[in-house]
Structures are given as structure tokens and as C-alpha cells.
Design a protein around this motif. Sequence first.
Motif, PDB file in Angstrom:
ATOM      1  N   HIS A 158     -12.661 -17.680  12.102  1.00 50.14           N
ATOM      2  CA  HIS A 158     -12.242 -16.848  10.968  1.00 50.14           C
ATOM      3  C   HIS A 158     -10.888 -17.355  10.474  1.00 50.14           C
ATOM      4  CE1 HIS A 158     -15.444 -13.998  11.767  1.00 50.14           C
ATOM      5  NE2 HIS A 158     -15.090 -13.990  13.035  1.00 50.14           N
ATOM      6  N   PRO A 159     -10.875 -18.500   9.792  1.00 44.65           N
ATOM      7  CA  PRO A 159      -9.590 -19.079   9.371  1.00 44.65           C
ATOM      8  C   PRO A 159      -8.906 -18.226   8.304  1.00 44.65           C
ATOM      9  CG  PRO A 159     -11.424 -20.295   8.408  1.00 44.65           C
ATOM     10  CD  PRO A 159     -12.011 -19.290   9.349  1.00 44.65           C
ATOM     11  N   ILE A 160      -7.595 -18.201   8.381  1.00 44.06           N
ATOM     12  CA  ILE A 160      -6.824 -17.470   7.378  1.00 44.06           C
ATOM     13  C   ILE A 160      -6.671 -18.333   6.134  1.00 44.06           C
ATOM     14  CG2 ILE A 160      -5.583 -16.023   9.026  1.00 44.06           C
ATOM     15  CD1 ILE A 160      -3.157 -17.879   8.669  1.00 44.06           C
ATOM     16  N   ASP A 161      -6.458 -17.654   5.006  1.00 40.85           N
ATOM     17  CA  ASP A 161      -6.190 -18.364   3.765  1.00 40.85           C
ATOM     18  C   ASP A 161      -5.054 -17.641   3.048  1.00 40.85           C
ATOM     19  OD1 ASP A 161      -7.268 -16.146   2.312  1.00 40.85           O
ATOM     20  OD2 ASP A 161      -9.265 -17.026   2.409  1.00 40.85           O
ATOM     21  N   TRP A 162      -4.650 -18.159   1.870  1.00 39.39           N
ATOM     22  CA  TRP A 162      -3.527 -17.561   1.153  1.00 39.39           C
ATOM     23  C   TRP A 162      -3.848 -16.150   0.678  1.00 39.39           C
ATOM     24  CZ3 TRP A 162       1.138 -18.957   1.917  1.00 39.39           C
ATOM     25  CH2 TRP A 162       1.423 -20.275   2.260  1.00 39.39           C
ATOM     26  N   GLY A 163      -5.119 -15.837   0.493  1.00 34.67           N
ATOM     27  CA  GLY A 163      -5.502 -14.471   0.132  1.00 34.67           C
ATOM     28  C   GLY A 163      -5.144 -13.484   1.231  1.00 34.67           C
ATOM     29  N   HIS A 164      -5.347 -13.892   2.489  1.00 36.07           N
ATOM     30  CA  HIS A 164      -4.963 -13.045   3.625  1.00 36.07           C
ATOM     31  C   HIS A 164      -3.451 -12.815   3.636  1.00 36.07           C
ATOM     32  CE1 HIS A 164      -8.805 -14.762   5.324  1.00 36.07           C
ATOM     33  NE2 HIS A 164      -9.006 -13.460   5.469  1.00 36.07           N
ATOM     34  N   VAL A 165      -2.710 -13.898   3.381  1.00 40.75           N
ATOM     35  CA  VAL A 165      -1.246 -13.800   3.364  1.00 40.75           C
ATOM     36  C   VAL A 165      -0.805 -12.826   2.276  1.00 40.75           C
ATOM     37  CG1 VAL A 165       0.913 -15.062   3.016  1.00 40.75           C
ATOM     38  CG2 VAL A 165      -0.961 -16.127   4.300  1.00 40.75           C
ATOM     39  N   GLY A 166      -1.372 -12.984   1.082  1.00 41.52           N
ATOM     40  CA  GLY A 166      -1.008 -12.106  -0.026  1.00 41.52           C
ATOM     41  C   GLY A 166      -1.354 -10.653   0.250  1.00 41.52           C
ATOM     42  N   SER A 167      -2.539 -10.427   0.806  1.00 42.68           N
ATOM     43  CA  SER A 167      -2.948  -9.052   1.113  1.00 42.68           C
ATOM     44  C   SER A 167      -2.036  -8.425   2.153  1.00 42.68           C
ATOM     45  CB  SER A 167      -4.395  -9.031   1.619  1.00 42.68           C
ATOM     46  OG  SER A 167      -5.275  -9.427   0.604  1.00 42.68           O
ATOM     47  N   LEU A 168      -1.699  -9.198   3.175  1.00 41.53           N
ATOM     48  CA  LEU A 168      -0.825  -8.672   4.230  1.00 41.53           C
ATOM     49  C   LEU A 168       0.578  -8.422   3.704  1.00 41.53           C
ATOM     50  CD1 LEU A 168      -0.943  -7.801   7.131  1.00 41.53           C
ATOM     51  CD2 LEU A 168      -0.471 -10.139   7.824  1.00 41.53           C
ATOM     52  N   ASN A 169       1.080  -9.314   2.856  1.00 43.86           N
ATOM     53  CA  ASN A 169       2.404  -9.087   2.253  1.00 43.86           C
ATOM     54  C   ASN A 169       2.387  -7.860   1.349  1.00 43.86           C
ATOM     55  OD1 ASN A 169       4.068 -11.050   3.403  1.00 43.86           O
ATOM     56  ND2 ASN A 169       3.278 -12.616   2.030  1.00 43.86           N
ATOM     57  N   HIS A 170       1.301  -7.664   0.611  1.00 44.20           N
ATOM     58  CA  HIS A 170       1.177  -6.477  -0.246  1.00 44.20           C
ATOM     59  C   HIS A 170       1.187  -5.206   0.608  1.00 44.20           C
ATOM     60  CE1 HIS A 170       0.150  -4.105  -3.726  1.00 44.20           C
ATOM     61  NE2 HIS A 170      -0.909  -3.628  -3.097  1.00 44.20           N
ATOM     62  N   LEU A 171       0.461  -5.226   1.708  1.00 44.81           N
ATOM     63  CA  LEU A 171       0.461  -4.080   2.614  1.00 44.81           C
ATOM     64  C   LEU A 171       1.869  -3.820   3.139  1.00 44.81           C
ATOM     65  CD1 LEU A 171      -0.905  -1.883   4.320  1.00 44.81           C
ATOM     66  CD2 LEU A 171      -1.431  -3.661   6.005  1.00 44.81           C
ATOM     67  N   CYS A 172       2.574  -4.875   3.515  1.00 48.23           N
ATOM     68  CA  CYS A 172       3.944  -4.720   4.018  1.00 48.23           C
ATOM     69  C   CYS A 172       4.851  -4.099   2.967  1.00 48.23           C
ATOM     70  CB  CYS A 172       4.506  -6.073   4.469  1.00 48.23           C
ATOM     71  SG  CYS A 172       3.762  -6.698   5.983  1.00 48.23           S
ATOM     72  N   GLU A 173       4.707  -4.528   1.718  1.00 49.21           N
ATOM     73  CA  GLU A 173       5.500  -3.949   0.630  1.00 49.21           C
ATOM     74  C   GLU A 173       5.219  -2.462   0.473  1.00 49.21           C
ATOM     75  OE1 GLU A 173       4.486  -6.271  -2.791  1.00 49.21           O
ATOM     76  OE2 GLU A 173       5.461  -8.072  -2.011  1.00 49.21           O
ATOM     77  N   GLN A 174       3.946  -2.100   0.516  1.00 45.91           N
ATOM     78  CA  GLN A 174       3.586  -0.689   0.369  1.00 45.91           C
ATOM     79  C   GLN A 174       4.103   0.143   1.542  1.00 45.91           C
ATOM     80  OE1 GLN A 174      -0.677  -1.331  -0.233  1.00 45.91           O
ATOM     81  NE2 GLN A 174      -0.436  -0.491  -2.294  1.00 45.91           N
ATOM     82  N   LEU A 175       4.007  -0.395   2.747  1.00 43.03           N
ATOM     83  CA  LEU A 175       4.506   0.330   3.917  1.00 43.03           C
ATOM     84  C   LEU A 175       6.027   0.477   3.863  1.00 43.03           C
ATOM     85  CD1 LEU A 175       2.246  -1.233   6.685  1.00 43.03           C
ATOM     86  CD2 LEU A 175       2.112   1.090   5.760  1.00 43.03           C
ATOM     87  N   ALA A 176       6.716  -0.564   3.419  1.00 45.64           N
ATOM     88  CA  ALA A 176       8.177  -0.495   3.291  1.00 45.64           C
ATOM     89  C   ALA A 176       8.566   0.566   2.263  1.00 45.64           C
ATOM     90  CB  ALA A 176       8.750  -1.855   2.920  1.00 45.64           C
ATOM     91  N   GLU A 177       7.812   0.643   1.171  1.00 39.73           N
ATOM     92  CA  GLU A 177       8.092   1.658   0.160  1.00 39.73           C
ATOM     93  C   GLU A 177       7.903   3.065   0.731  1.00 39.73           C
ATOM     94  OE1 GLU A 177       6.348   3.178  -4.124  1.00 39.73           O
ATOM     95  OE2 GLU A 177       6.062   1.082  -3.566  1.00 39.73           O
ATOM     96  N   LEU A 178       6.841   3.261   1.480  1.00 42.48           N
ATOM     97  CA  LEU A 178       6.625   4.559   2.118  1.00 42.48           C
ATOM     98  C   LEU A 178       7.755   4.887   3.085  1.00 42.48           C
ATOM     99  CD1 LEU A 178       2.806   4.523   2.839  1.00 42.48           C
ATOM    100  CD2 LEU A 178       4.040   6.139   1.391  1.00 42.48           C
ATOM    101  N   LYS A 179       8.171   3.882   3.853  1.00 41.92           N
ATOM    102  CA  LYS A 179       9.255   4.099   4.816  1.00 41.92           C
ATOM    103  C   LYS A 179      10.535   4.503   4.101  1.00 41.92           C
ATOM    104  CE  LYS A 179      11.789   1.837   8.502  1.00 41.92           C
ATOM    105  NZ  LYS A 179      12.035   0.584   9.202  1.00 41.92           N
ATOM    106  N   ARG A 180      10.846   3.830   2.993  1.00 41.56           N
ATOM    107  CA  ARG A 180      12.053   4.182   2.230  1.00 41.56           C
ATOM    108  C   ARG A 180      11.952   5.618   1.713  1.00 41.56           C
ATOM    109  NH1 ARG A 180      11.343  -1.090   0.446  1.00 41.56           N
ATOM    110  NH2 ARG A 180      10.247  -0.420  -1.430  1.00 41.56           N
ATOM    111  N   HIS A 181      10.771   6.032   1.306  1.00 39.12           N
ATOM    112  CA  HIS A 181      10.569   7.373   0.759  1.00 39.12           C
ATOM    113  C   HIS A 181      10.871   8.443   1.810  1.00 39.12           C
ATOM    114  CE1 HIS A 181       8.786  10.558  -1.648  1.00 39.12           C
ATOM    115  NE2 HIS A 181       8.066  10.898  -0.604  1.00 39.12           N
ATOM    116  N   PHE A 182      10.564   8.155   3.073  1.00 43.34           N
ATOM    117  CA  PHE A 182      10.730   9.157   4.131  1.00 43.34           C
ATOM    118  C   PHE A 182      12.000   8.966   4.948  1.00 43.34           C
ATOM    119  CE2 PHE A 182       6.263   9.606   3.125  1.00 43.34           C
ATOM    120  CZ  PHE A 182       6.132  10.981   3.124  1.00 43.34           C
ATOM    121  N   SER A 183      12.788   7.956   4.620  1.00 41.30           N
ATOM    122  CA  SER A 183      14.029   7.714   5.375  1.00 41.30           C
ATOM    123  C   SER A 183      15.178   8.494   4.781  1.00 41.30           C
ATOM    124  CB  SER A 183      14.361   6.227   5.372  1.00 41.30           C
ATOM    125  OG  SER A 183      13.383   5.519   6.071  1.00 41.30           O
TER     126      SER A 183
END
Length: 67
Positions: free
Chosen positions: A42-67
Amino acid sequence: MNDPKRQRLEDAYVAAHIAALTLLEDLHQIVEDLPAPGNDEHPIDWGHVGSLNHLCEQLAELKRHFS
């Protein structure tokens, strides 16, 4: 606690708390199940990287909202 309004409030909070924890557990499992580097089956590709970075951005935004 004899105040029905207060009880409804606390019941709603408990339900939302459980729902949040369940969603976090689901997200944790999704991230754990993502392809791992070096896995030729199951090799990774740039789509996986982009999706994971997008998830990280959304999680960081949620964290900022509750901090």
C-alpha cells in the motif's frame, strides 16, 4: 438535583462529551489505518500527504478553538 432544566443541560453535555470522545477514537483509528511509509503493498503518494496535512490543519484549528 431537582431542577429539570439543569438535569437536561447536564444530560445534553454528557451526551455531547461521549459523542466527542467517540469521534476522536474513530479519527485515531482512521489515522492508524493510513498507509505507512515503506509498505510496498500500500504505497503512499502525494494525495495521502495532502490529505493527512489537511487533517492536521483541521485538528489544529479545533485545538485553537478549545484552547
